[in-house]
Scaffold this motif. Structure first.
Motif, PDB file in Angstrom:
ATOM      1  N   UNK A   1     -31.909  21.417  29.174  1.00 40.05           N
ATOM      2  CA  UNK A   1     -32.318  20.239  29.942  1.00 40.05           C
ATOM      3  C   UNK A   1     -31.086  19.511  30.458  1.00 40.05           C
ATOM      4  N   UNK A   2     -31.108  19.216  31.748  1.00 41.09           N
ATOM      5  CA  UNK A   2     -30.042  18.433  32.361  1.00 41.09           C
ATOM      6  C   UNK A   2     -30.680  17.214  33.022  1.00 41.09           C
ATOM      7  N   UNK A   3     -30.250  16.038  32.590  1.00 38.20           N
ATOM      8  CA  UNK A   3     -30.789  14.777  33.104  1.00 38.20           C
ATOM      9  C   UNK A   3     -29.822  14.241  34.147  1.00 38.20           C
ATOM     10  N   UNK A   4     -30.244  14.155  35.414  1.00 41.80           N
ATOM     11  CA  UNK A   4     -29.322  13.745  36.483  1.00 41.80           C
ATOM     12  C   UNK A   4     -28.880  12.292  36.351  1.00 41.80           C
ATOM     13  N   UNK A   5     -27.620  12.071  36.610  1.00 46.27           N
ATOM     14  CA  UNK A   5     -27.048  10.729  36.554  1.00 46.27           C
ATOM     15  C   UNK A   5     -27.536   9.908  37.755  1.00 46.27           C
ATOM     16  N   UNK A   6     -27.859   8.642  37.498  1.00 50.99           N
ATOM     17  CA  UNK A   6     -28.234   7.748  38.586  1.00 50.99           C
ATOM     18  C   UNK A   6     -29.710   7.736  38.921  1.00 50.99           C
ATOM     19  N   UNK A   7     -30.527   8.391  38.098  1.00 46.46           N
ATOM     20  CA  UNK A   7     -31.965   8.475  38.358  1.00 46.46           C
ATOM     21  C   UNK A   7     -32.763   8.164  37.091  1.00 46.46           C
TER      22      UNK A   7
ATOM     23  N   UNK B   1     -40.472  22.573  32.414  1.00 52.18           N
ATOM     24  CA  UNK B   1     -39.931  22.446  33.761  1.00 52.18           C
ATOM     25  C   UNK B   1     -39.516  21.022  34.065  1.00 52.18           C
ATOM     26  N   UNK B   2     -38.599  20.893  35.004  1.00 49.92           N
ATOM     27  CA  UNK B   2     -38.144  19.599  35.504  1.00 49.92           C
ATOM     28  C   UNK B   2     -38.473  19.563  36.988  1.00 49.92           C
ATOM     29  N   UNK B   3     -39.197  18.516  37.416  1.00 52.34           N
ATOM     30  CA  UNK B   3     -39.692  18.454  38.789  1.00 52.34           C
ATOM     31  C   UNK B   3     -39.307  17.132  39.438  1.00 52.34           C
ATOM     32  N   UNK B   4     -38.915  17.186  40.701  1.00 54.50           N
ATOM     33  CA  UNK B   4     -38.767  15.976  41.485  1.00 54.50           C
ATOM     34  C   UNK B   4     -40.168  15.423  41.726  1.00 54.50           C
ATOM     35  N   UNK B   5     -40.363  14.140  41.499  1.00 48.96           N
ATOM     36  CA  UNK B   5     -41.708  13.568  41.440  1.00 48.96           C
ATOM     37  C   UNK B   5     -42.513  13.802  42.725  1.00 48.96           C
ATOM     38  N   UNK B   6     -41.972  13.447  43.867  1.00 46.57           N
ATOM     39  CA  UNK B   6     -42.725  13.581  45.112  1.00 46.57           C
ATOM     40  C   UNK B   6     -43.042  15.041  45.410  1.00 46.57           C
ATOM     41  N   UNK B   7     -42.083  15.924  45.109  1.00 50.62           N
ATOM     42  CA  UNK B   7     -42.311  17.355  45.315  1.00 50.62           C
ATOM     43  C   UNK B   7     -43.419  17.864  44.395  1.00 50.62           C
ATOM     44  N   UNK B   8     -43.445  17.347  43.154  1.00 50.96           N
ATOM     45  CA  UNK B   8     -44.470  17.749  42.189  1.00 50.96           C
ATOM     46  C   UNK B   8     -45.856  17.406  42.703  1.00 50.96           C
ATOM     47  N   UNK B   9     -46.042  16.161  43.129  1.00 47.87           N
ATOM     48  CA  UNK B   9     -47.363  15.748  43.580  1.00 47.87           C
ATOM     49  C   UNK B   9     -47.740  16.381  44.915  1.00 47.87           C
ATOM     50  N   UNK B  10     -46.739  16.798  45.674  1.00 46.87           N
ATOM     51  CA  UNK B  10     -47.046  17.484  46.928  1.00 46.87           C
ATOM     52  C   UNK B  10     -47.376  18.952  46.741  1.00 46.87           C
ATOM     53  N   UNK B  11     -47.055  19.505  45.562  1.00 48.02           N
ATOM     54  CA  UNK B  11     -47.236  20.935  45.319  1.00 48.02           C
ATOM     55  C   UNK B  11     -48.503  21.267  44.544  1.00 48.02           C
ATOM     56  N   UNK B  12     -48.915  20.374  43.637  1.00 46.52           N
ATOM     57  CA  UNK B  12     -50.083  20.641  42.796  1.00 46.52           C
ATOM     58  C   UNK B  12     -51.347  20.088  43.448  1.00 46.52           C
ATOM     59  N   UNK B  13     -52.208  20.997  43.900  1.00 48.75           N
ATOM     60  CA  UNK B  13     -53.449  20.597  44.564  1.00 48.75           C
ATOM     61  C   UNK B  13     -54.606  21.459  44.062  1.00 48.75           C
ATOM     62  N   UNK B  14     -55.798  20.898  44.231  1.00 44.93           N
ATOM     63  CA  UNK B  14     -57.019  21.675  44.010  1.00 44.93           C
ATOM     64  C   UNK B  14     -57.651  21.931  45.369  1.00 44.93           C
ATOM     65  N   UNK B  15     -57.929  23.215  45.671  1.00 48.56           N
ATOM     66  CA  UNK B  15     -58.582  23.600  46.913  1.00 48.56           C
ATOM     67  C   UNK B  15     -60.036  23.939  46.627  1.00 48.56           C
ATOM     68  N   UNK B  16     -60.940  23.399  47.434  1.00 48.65           N
ATOM     69  CA  UNK B  16     -62.362  23.727  47.344  1.00 48.65           C
ATOM     70  C   UNK B  16     -62.689  24.656  48.502  1.00 48.65           C
ATOM     71  N   UNK B  17     -63.244  25.835  48.175  1.00 48.06           N
ATOM     72  CA  UNK B  17     -63.456  26.829  49.221  1.00 48.06           C
ATOM     73  C   UNK B  17     -64.547  27.813  48.835  1.00 48.06           C
TER      74      UNK B  17
END
Length: 299
Positions: free
Chosen positions: A25-31, A213-229
């Motif tokens: 685990x690497x915790x970025x400085x400044x965030x 896993x370590x995820x950038x927050x906005x990228x995480x919420x933009x990547x995980x979706x439920x599709x109805x089809x």
């Protein structure tokens, strides 16, 4: 200067009924980085390892660019503020002001004006014995204490535990202001979804002693979706990033993916119509990861 405020490499802690790690685990400085996971995942143990309160059975830990095994690590720890989830009962018989007078001697950068400002802001009387404070009052006092020496790094274990909604909003504002200089770092563990969404830049998922896993927050919420089809389940299983499929009624499938942009392009290529899509919330993502981990352990 390293770009990481905290670095854990191959860190393991082995106990009779629990194993933590190996953690990378690497915790970025400044965030602000938030660790999210069920109870018993190892979040609090990770904090104690970082502070050298627990000794790892294996691995290396770097704190603000220095090894915690260094003989000079006391200077590094002087730049850290730590708010534990549970407070020691040994302090209950003393006034908060007595504890403050003891603690401030260890920090050259102690700022009495900042301390008094935070007490007023949180509406805390440090003339009260710690054992007579409510859980929320104690939490506010301890937060004021750890912020008053202007730490470079804050470790916050369930920081809002016991806080009422008004105090919670105040805490969020205080932590946002703490981060304004741009060179400070927060590592926090929290069960409060809204807290993570408001504060975190990065999210770490920890389950059963493992970092998933370590995820950038906005990228995480933009990547995980439920599709109805509409479609065949066998075909849906080949969707990029597919993490789960369930019947949604009316012959509709609800397919969860962790690669929403790629999955949408795949649906277009396969001539599959998406009738509805829904971004997953943090607790939904965590539930999927927990189930995947349980499946891994059973196999």
């Amino acid at each position: 200067m390293t770009d990481h405020a905290i670095s854990l490499t191959d860190v393991e802690l082995r106990r009779q009924h629990f194993q933590l790690g190996p953690i990378h685990l690497k915790v970025p400085r400044g965030y602000v980085t938030a660790i999210v996971g069920p109870n018993g995942s190892g979040k609090s143990s990770t904090f104690r390892l970082i502070l050298d309160l627990l000794k790892p059975d294996n691995g290396d830990i770097m704190l603000l660019g220095e090894s915690i095994a260094s003989e000079e690590d006391w200077q590094t720890k002087g730049k850290v503020g730590y708010l534990p989830e549970m407070f020691s009962q040994h302090d209950d018989k003393v006034k908060a002001s007595f504890k403050t007078d003891f603690v401030k001697k260890w920090y050259p950068n102690w700022d009495v004006n900042r301390y008094q400002e935070l007490l007023r802001l949180f509406e805390v009387d440090d003339g009260i014995k710690l054992g007579r404070m409510s859980k929320g009052m104690r939490r506010k006092y301890e937060l004021a204490l750890v912020l008053s020496h202007h730490p470079e790094l804050l470790l916050l274990d369930e920081p809002s535990s016991g806080l009422d909604p008004l105090a919670w909003r105040t805490m969020i504002d205080v932590l946002h202001r703490y981060m304004e200089p741009g060179d400070r770092t927060i590592l926090m563990a929290s069960h409060i979804i809204e807290e993570v969404k408001r504060l975190a830049d990065y999210i770490v998922f920890m389950i059963h002693g493992r970092v998933l896993g370590v995820y950038e927050k906005d990228e995480l919420f933009g990547s995980w979706h439920a599709f109805y089809m509409q479609g065949d389940r066998k075909i849906a299983e080949t969707m990029p990033g597919q993490c789960g499929i369930e019947q949604a009624g009316g012959g509709m499938l609800r397919v969860i993916t962790r690669q929403a942009p790629e999955a949408e392009a795949w649906c277009e290529k396969e001539a599959i119509t998406i009738s509805h899509r829904q971004a997953l919330q943090l607790d939904d993502i965590l539930a999927v990861l927990v189930e995947q981990e349980r499946t891994r352990l059973r196999s």
